[in-house]
Design a protein around this motif. Sequence first.
Motif, PDB file in Angstrom:
ATOM      1  N   ILE A  89       0.840  -1.198   0.000  1.00 35.66           N
ATOM      2  CA  ILE A  89       0.000   0.000   0.000  1.00 35.66           C
ATOM      3  C   ILE A  89       0.873   1.245   0.000  1.00 35.66           C
ATOM      4  O   ILE A  89       1.841   1.340   0.757  1.00 35.66           O
ATOM      5  N   LYS A  90       0.515   2.205  -0.821  1.00 33.05           N
ATOM      6  CA  LYS A  90       1.289   3.434  -0.985  1.00 33.05           C
ATOM      7  C   LYS A  90       0.844   4.519  -0.014  1.00 33.05           C
ATOM      8  O   LYS A  90      -0.351   4.694   0.239  1.00 33.05           O
ATOM      9  N   THR A  91       1.829   5.272   0.488  1.00 30.16           N
ATOM     10  CA  THR A  91       1.538   6.505   1.214  1.00 30.16           C
ATOM     11  C   THR A  91       2.691   7.473   1.019  1.00 30.16           C
ATOM     12  O   THR A  91       3.840   7.056   0.853  1.00 30.16           O
ATOM     13  N   HIS A  92       2.383   8.761   1.042  1.00 24.23           N
ATOM     14  CA  HIS A  92       3.423   9.784   1.102  1.00 24.23           C
ATOM     15  C   HIS A  92       3.547  10.336   2.521  1.00 24.23           C
ATOM     16  O   HIS A  92       4.249  11.326   2.744  1.00 24.23           O
ATOM     17  N   THR A  93       2.872   9.717   3.472  1.00 21.44           N
ATOM     18  CA  THR A  93       2.922  10.146   4.868  1.00 21.44           C
ATOM     19  C   THR A  93       4.170   9.595   5.550  1.00 21.44           C
ATOM     20  O   THR A  93       4.478   8.412   5.398  1.00 21.44           O
ATOM     21  N   PRO A  94       4.895  10.422   6.314  1.00 23.70           N
ATOM     22  CA  PRO A  94       6.006   9.888   7.111  1.00 23.70           C
ATOM     23  C   PRO A  94       5.504   8.830   8.095  1.00 23.70           C
ATOM     24  O   PRO A  94       4.315   8.783   8.445  1.00 23.70           O
ATOM     25  N   LEU A  95       6.419   8.003   8.565  1.00 24.68           N
ATOM     26  CA  LEU A  95       6.014   6.892   9.427  1.00 24.68           C
ATOM     27  C   LEU A  95       5.401   7.354  10.745  1.00 24.68           C
ATOM     28  O   LEU A  95       4.616   6.609  11.345  1.00 24.68           O
ATOM     29  N   ASP A  96       5.705   8.565  11.195  1.00 21.52           N
ATOM     30  CA  ASP A  96       5.083   9.016  12.442  1.00 21.52           C
ATOM     31  C   ASP A  96       3.633   9.443  12.247  1.00 21.52           C
ATOM     32  O   ASP A  96       2.954   9.815  13.207  1.00 21.52           O
ATOM     33  N   VAL A 163       9.741  26.930   5.312  1.00 21.77           N
ATOM     34  CA  VAL A 163       8.349  26.504   5.444  1.00 21.77           C
ATOM     35  C   VAL A 163       8.224  25.592   6.662  1.00 21.77           C
ATOM     36  O   VAL A 163       9.223  25.111   7.212  1.00 21.77           O
ATOM     37  N   ASP A 164       6.990  25.332   7.047  1.00 24.00           N
ATOM     38  CA  ASP A 164       6.709  24.334   8.073  1.00 24.00           C
ATOM     39  C   ASP A 164       6.852  22.964   7.420  1.00 24.00           C
ATOM     40  O   ASP A 164       6.089  22.628   6.514  1.00 24.00           O
ATOM     41  N   PRO A 165       7.799  22.135   7.861  1.00 26.34           N
ATOM     42  CA  PRO A 165       8.020  20.855   7.172  1.00 26.34           C
ATOM     43  C   PRO A 165       6.829  19.914   7.261  1.00 26.34           C
ATOM     44  O   PRO A 165       6.678  19.039   6.404  1.00 26.34           O
ATOM     45  N   ARG A 166       5.985  20.053   8.284  1.00 25.39           N
ATOM     46  CA  ARG A 166       4.822  19.170   8.401  1.00 25.39           C
ATOM     47  C   ARG A 166       3.655  19.638   7.531  1.00 25.39           C
ATOM     48  O   ARG A 166       2.723  18.887   7.293  1.00 25.39           O
ATOM     49  N   ALA A 167       3.729  20.864   7.042  1.00 20.89           N
ATOM     50  CA  ALA A 167       2.693  21.366   6.129  1.00 20.89           C
ATOM     51  C   ALA A 167       3.134  21.299   4.673  1.00 20.89           C
ATOM     52  O   ALA A 167       2.298  21.145   3.775  1.00 20.89           O
ATOM     53  N   GLU A 168       4.439  21.413   4.431  1.00 18.58           N
ATOM     54  CA  GLU A 168       4.989  21.399   3.065  1.00 18.58           C
ATOM     55  C   GLU A 168       5.949  20.218   2.955  1.00 18.58           C
ATOM     56  O   GLU A 168       7.173  20.372   3.017  1.00 18.58           O
ATOM     57  N   LEU A 169       5.414  19.037   2.769  1.00 17.72           N
ATOM     58  CA  LEU A 169       6.219  17.822   2.840  1.00 17.72           C
ATOM     59  C   LEU A 169       7.157  17.649   1.649  1.00 17.72           C
ATOM     60  O   LEU A 169       8.141  16.908   1.739  1.00 17.72           O
ATOM     61  N   SER A 171       8.912  20.094   0.393  1.00 17.80           N
ATOM     62  CA  SER A 171      10.007  21.054   0.530  1.00 17.80           C
ATOM     63  C   SER A 171      11.251  20.320   1.023  1.00 17.80           C
ATOM     64  O   SER A 171      11.190  19.158   1.447  1.00 17.80           O
ATOM     65  N   LEU A 172      12.409  21.002   1.001  1.00 17.74           N
ATOM     66  CA  LEU A 172      13.610  20.379   1.553  1.00 17.74           C
ATOM     67  C   LEU A 172      13.432  20.058   3.042  1.00 17.74           C
ATOM     68  O   LEU A 172      13.770  18.937   3.462  1.00 17.74           O
ATOM     69  N   PRO A 173      12.892  20.964   3.867  1.00 19.21           N
ATOM     70  CA  PRO A 173      12.651  20.586   5.263  1.00 19.21           C
ATOM     71  C   PRO A 173      11.696  19.398   5.389  1.00 19.21           C
ATOM     72  O   PRO A 173      11.885  18.531   6.254  1.00 19.21           O
ATOM     73  N   GLY A 174      10.670  19.338   4.534  1.00 16.38           N
ATOM     74  CA  GLY A 174       9.724  18.232   4.602  1.00 16.38           C
ATOM     75  C   GLY A 174      10.349  16.904   4.213  1.00 16.38           C
ATOM     76  O   GLY A 174      10.119  15.880   4.860  1.00 16.38           O
ATOM     77  N   VAL A 175      11.171  16.925   3.156  1.00 14.32           N
ATOM     78  CA  VAL A 175      11.850  15.700   2.723  1.00 14.32           C
ATOM     79  C   VAL A 175      12.745  15.171   3.837  1.00 14.32           C
ATOM     80  O   VAL A 175      12.720  13.973   4.175  1.00 14.32           O
ATOM     81  N   ARG A 277      22.488  23.998   4.405  1.00 10.74           N
ATOM     82  CA  ARG A 277      21.082  23.969   4.861  1.00 10.74           C
ATOM     83  C   ARG A 277      20.674  22.560   5.254  1.00 10.74           C
ATOM     84  O   ARG A 277      20.013  22.360   6.276  1.00 10.74           O
ATOM     85  N   ALA A 278      21.053  21.564   4.468  1.00 10.44           N
ATOM     86  CA  ALA A 278      20.714  20.185   4.803  1.00 10.44           C
ATOM     87  C   ALA A 278      21.294  19.801   6.161  1.00 10.44           C
ATOM     88  O   ALA A 278      20.661  19.065   6.930  1.00 10.44           O
ATOM     89  N   ALA A 279      22.490  20.307   6.461  1.00  8.81           N
ATOM     90  CA  ALA A 279      23.140  19.967   7.730  1.00  8.81           C
ATOM     91  C   ALA A 279      22.368  20.486   8.936  1.00  8.81           C
ATOM     92  O   ALA A 279      22.530  19.958  10.047  1.00  8.81           O
ATOM     93  N   THR A 280      21.526  21.493   8.731  1.00 13.91           N
ATOM     94  CA  THR A 280      20.704  21.999   9.835  1.00 13.91           C
ATOM     95  C   THR A 280      19.380  21.238   9.974  1.00 13.91           C
ATOM     96  O   THR A 280      18.655  21.440  10.949  1.00 13.91           O
ATOM     97  N   LEU A 281      19.087  20.374   9.005  1.00 15.64           N
ATOM     98  CA  LEU A 281      17.768  19.736   8.955  1.00 15.64           C
ATOM     99  C   LEU A 281      17.793  18.232   9.194  1.00 15.64           C
ATOM    100  O   LEU A 281      16.724  17.631   9.371  1.00 15.64           O
ATOM    101  N   ALA A 282      18.962  17.614   9.187  1.00 21.69           N
ATOM    102  CA  ALA A 282      19.038  16.153   9.302  1.00 21.69           C
ATOM    103  C   ALA A 282      20.344  15.773   9.987  1.00 21.69           C
ATOM    104  O   ALA A 282      21.334  16.512   9.921  1.00 21.69           O
TER     105      ALA A 282
END
Length: 292
Positions: A89-96, A163-169, A171-175, A277-282
Amino acid sequence: MLTPRHSYRSDEEDSARWTDFPFRDGDIVISTRSKSGTTWMQMICALLVLGTPELPAPLTVLSPWLDWLGEPQGTVYDRLAAQPHRRFIKTHTPLDGVPLHPRVHYVVVARHPLDMAVSLYHQSANLDRERIAELTGQPAPTGPPRERPAVRDWLPSWVDQEVDPRAELDSLPGVLLHLSDAWARRHEPNVELVHYDDLLADLGGEMRRLADLWKLPSPAPELVEAATFGRMRERADRLAPDTLGVLRDRQAFFRRGGSGQGRDLLDDAARARYEARAATLAPPDLLTWLHR
C-alpha cells in the motif's frame, strides 16, 4: 489500534484515513516522498508478491494511495479487503503519521533531495490540476497558468524555502523530516530503508534482499528485468499512477530514472548552500548515507 503521533493533511491527502484501516499480518506499507521511487517500489513489491510481470490489474489498483482524497475511503478499503494476496500500500505520509504494527512491514525509499526536486518540478507540469481539484472536492484553478522559472533558476529557491516541514512535505525541510524519522527507526525489525541509487546500481540484489526480509520467493531474472526503468516506461499505461486521469502524459511520468541531475544544475556556491542547509535539517549520518 496504534495511534500515529502526528497528523498530515493537505487539499489532496489526509493521513487520518489510516486510523481505522484493518491491517493484515504481512502487509507492506510503502512510505516515500513524491518522486523518490514510489512507483518503482510498488512495482518491485507487485513482482515479488505476485511472482509474474503480467499484473492482473493496473499497478495503482493493486497498490492504492490510501490517504489520497481523490477516491472515497470506503472504496479503497473495500478494494484492499478483496485482495487475497499480500497487500502493498502506498503513502506519502512519514512513518510518524501511520499506525505502526509489529507484524506489518514498512519500507521507506530515499532519493537525493536535489534529484527528487528536479523530478517534482517536471511532474508539476504534467498534472491536470482541474481534474485533481474535481476529484478532491477543491475549487478549480482560475486564471491563466503562472509562468514558471527555468528549473535551473527554480532549484536554488527550493533549497532556500523556509516553510513548516509538516505542512509542506515536498520542501527540503519536509523531505528531510520524512527521512530523519525513518532513519531513527532503521534498526526496528519491520522498518527498511532503501536508497534510490542502490536500486539503480543493483536492482536484482535489492529485490533479493527485500524478498528475503519479507519471506518471499527470490525473484527470477525476468522479474528483475520487469522492474527496470526502461521496461516500466514501456508499460506506462498500466504502471503510471493514473487510473482517474490526473496525468497529462503517462509516459512523461517516467521522465528520467537517473541520478545526479539536481547537483549538476547548481553552481559551487549553490551546492555549498544546499549542503549547509541540509546539515541543519538532518543528522550527519543520514546525510552521509543519503548523499553518497
